[in-house]
Design an enzyme around this catalytic site. Structure first.
Site, PDB file in Angstrom:
ATOM      1  N   TYR A   8      26.787  40.130  43.360  1.00 33.64           N
ATOM      2  CA  TYR A   8      27.672  40.572  42.260  1.00 33.64           C
ATOM      3  C   TYR A   8      28.403  39.377  41.469  1.00 33.64           C
ATOM      4  O   TYR A   8      28.623  38.411  41.989  1.00 33.64           O
ATOM      5  CB  TYR A   8      28.707  41.411  43.109  1.00 33.64           C
ATOM      6  CG  TYR A   8      30.063  41.746  42.359  1.00 33.64           C
ATOM      7  CD1 TYR A   8      29.630  42.949  41.365  1.00 33.64           C
ATOM      8  CD2 TYR A   8      31.067  41.145  42.389  1.00 33.64           C
ATOM      9  CE1 TYR A   8      30.775  43.380  40.631  1.00 33.64           C
ATOM     10  CE2 TYR A   8      32.329  41.938  41.511  1.00 33.64           C
ATOM     11  CZ  TYR A   8      32.224  42.820  40.764  1.00 33.64           C
ATOM     12  OH  TYR A   8      33.061  43.275  39.950  1.00 33.64           O
ATOM     13  N   ASP A  28      27.384  41.867  52.205  1.00 34.90           N
ATOM     14  CA  ASP A  28      28.057  42.824  51.307  1.00 34.90           C
ATOM     15  C   ASP A  28      27.198  44.146  51.327  1.00 34.90           C
ATOM     16  O   ASP A  28      26.079  44.311  50.858  1.00 34.90           O
ATOM     17  CB  ASP A  28      28.059  42.052  49.798  1.00 34.90           C
ATOM     18  CG  ASP A  28      28.805  42.996  48.930  1.00 34.90           C
ATOM     19  OD1 ASP A  28      29.057  44.372  49.006  1.00 34.90           O
ATOM     20  OD2 ASP A  28      29.427  42.542  47.936  1.00 34.90           O
TER      21      ASP A  28
HETATM   22  C1  LIG Z   1      31.892  45.891  42.688  1.00 30.55           C
HETATM   23  C2  LIG Z   1      31.772  44.973  43.716  1.00 30.55           C
HETATM   24  C3  LIG Z   1      32.329  44.005  43.995  1.00 30.55           C
HETATM   25  C4  LIG Z   1      33.819  43.745  43.915  1.00 30.55           C
HETATM   26  O1  LIG Z   1      34.692  44.693  44.268  1.00 30.55           O
HETATM   27  P1  LIG Z   1      35.755  45.288  43.379  1.00 30.55           P
HETATM   28  O2  LIG Z   1      36.375  46.645  43.974  1.00 30.55           O
HETATM   29  O3  LIG Z   1      35.482  45.552  42.002  1.00 30.55           O
HETATM   30  O4  LIG Z   1      36.752  43.959  43.704  1.00 30.55           O
HETATM   31  C5  LIG Z   1      31.766  43.208  45.268  1.00 30.55           C
HETATM   32  N1  LIG Z   1      30.496  43.337  45.488  1.00 30.55           N
HETATM   33  C6  LIG Z   1      29.548  44.115  44.890  1.00 30.55           C
HETATM   34  C7  LIG Z   1      28.346  44.226  45.411  1.00 30.55           C
HETATM   35  C8  LIG Z   1      30.191  44.914  44.018  1.00 30.55           C
HETATM   36  O5  LIG Z   1      29.291  45.998  43.517  1.00 30.55           O
END
Ligand SMILES: *Cc1c(COP(=O)(O)O)cnc(C)c1O
Length: 377
Positions: free
Chosen positions: A99, A171
């Site tokens: 991201y 993540d």
């Molecule tokens: C959107 C996203 C983030 C960040 O999250 P927010 O809620 O926008 O701060 C982190 N990792 C991934 C894979 C995302 O899609």
């Protein structure tokens, strides 16, 4: 132990002990009356704890198979809380396709504070090993990744990270615990942007961290109240409500995405389709072993240039041109100019004619008709 959907519906949502209400109350309070000086029944202040937030934390932690869950005001706030445990001079190994905001946070915020970052292809064990340093404290994996939907073996990267005493952070935003549970495969920490599939309705921004490590949990809990990026009770309620339908939504997202990927794969104006469910995907075998299905995200390049890809993005009528993902409604975007604009010129820059779809839960024939019209426009 009950199954995923049973836990998603019930954990944290036990009938209210006072009234029997079947949903947890939204506790709109900033403070709590104390019975005597320093004697509070639940907590002394709502930045420290809120019962609606606790309900969300217990449910999502349970779904990840984690003993501890800590909720934050956004996915990036959750990432920040994890990375604040680092010191200047520490080193982070980052998957080469993450991201854009994660890359920006690491390089521009923590980078200027003295944290060093290497972007590597985490599917290449030799490359990972070559980039691990004595100062490597964290290996950060996003799988499936964004926007190229690459898949990395969590177990393999966990072994490499642990062999050098580094913490593995996964993540899990794209897969959700319904499709993939990283802690069971050796990850130390799972992070989410709950803004996406967990919320599921594009109406709330949130983040979450889950772990079985008591020490990491204690430092996250400390950072939650000491830094203060906490979600409000109404946001927590919406996320808990979203969790109840996560399983059924993910099944439809996966089925629709597979049909869209198959359709695009056979289209003469499409050059390449990136979807881990396709046997032609380079990481298909790892994905099939590690995930119970392949998710709702599909990326593709067209045979035309960036301007042609941009026209496709601007021609759909059901797919909404917007950033973000994971909601019930389908979205389309051009990563190089939207979600990943901050990576242009970096090793993470996506192809400029790459289109990313977040395939929603609408009728799939309508979605395919919409894409057919946009591709012929
Ligand atoms: C959107 C996203 C983030 C960040 O999250 P927010 O809620 O926008 O701060 C982190 N990792 C991934 C894979 C995302 O899609």
């Amino acid at each position: 132990m009950n199954g995923f959907n049973t836990r998603a519906v019930h954990v944290g949502s036990e009938p209210d002990s006072l009234t029997g209400a079947v949903n947890p109350p939204v506790y709109l309070t900033s403070t709590y009356a104390q019975d005597a000086v320093g004697v509070a029944r639940f907590s002394d202040y709502a930045r420290v704890a809120n019962p609606t937030r606790s309900a969300l934390e217990s449910c999502l932690a349970d779904l990840e198979g984690a003993r501890h869950g800590v909720a934050f005001a956004s996915g990036l706030a959750a990432e920040d809380a994890i990375l604040r445990t680092l010191s200047p001079g520490d080193h982070v190994v980052l998957g080469g396709d993450v991201y854009g905001g994660t890359y920006r946070l690491l390089t521009r915020v923590f980078g200027s504070w003295g944290v060093e970052v290497s972007c590597v292809d985490l599917s290449d064990g030799a490359e990972v090993t070559a980039n691990l340093r004595p100062s490597t404290r964290v290996v950060w994996v996003e799988t499936p990744s964004n926007p190229l939907l690459r898949v990395v073996s969590i177990a393999a990267v966990a072994d490499l990270a642990h062999s050098r005493g580094a913490t593995l952070v996964v993540d899990n935003t794209f897969a959700t615990p319904y499709l993939q549970r990283p802690l069971e495969r050796g990850a130390d920490v799972v992070v989410h942007s709950t803004t996406k599939y967990v919320g599921g309705h594009s109406d709330v921004v949130g983040g979450f961290v889950a772990t079985n490590d008591d020490e990491i949990a204690a430092s996250l809990r400390f950072n939650q109240y000491a830094i203060g990026a906490v979600p409000g009770p109404l946001d927590c309620y919406l996320l808990l409500r979203g969790l109840k339908t996560l399983g059924v939504r993910m099944e439809r997202h996966c089925a629709n995405a597979r049909a869209v990927a198959d359709y695009l794969g056979a289209h003469r104006s499409v050059r390449e389709v990136y979807y881990p469910g396709l046997p032609s995907h380079p990481n298909h075998a790892v994905a099939a072993e590690q995930m119970s299905d392949f998710g709702g995200m599909v990326s593709f390049t067209t045979t035309g240039d960036a301007a042609a890809a941009r026209r496709v993005c601007e021609s759909t009528r059901i797919f909404t041109l917007a950033e973000s993902l994971g909601g019930v409604e389908s979205l389309i975007e051009l990563p190089s100019q939207m979600t990943h604009a901050s990576t242009v010129g970096s090793p993470l820059e996506p192809p400029d004619n790459l289109i990313r779809l977040s395939v929603g839960i609408e009728d799939v024939t309508d979605l395919i008709d919409d894409l057919a019209r946009a591709l012929s426009a």
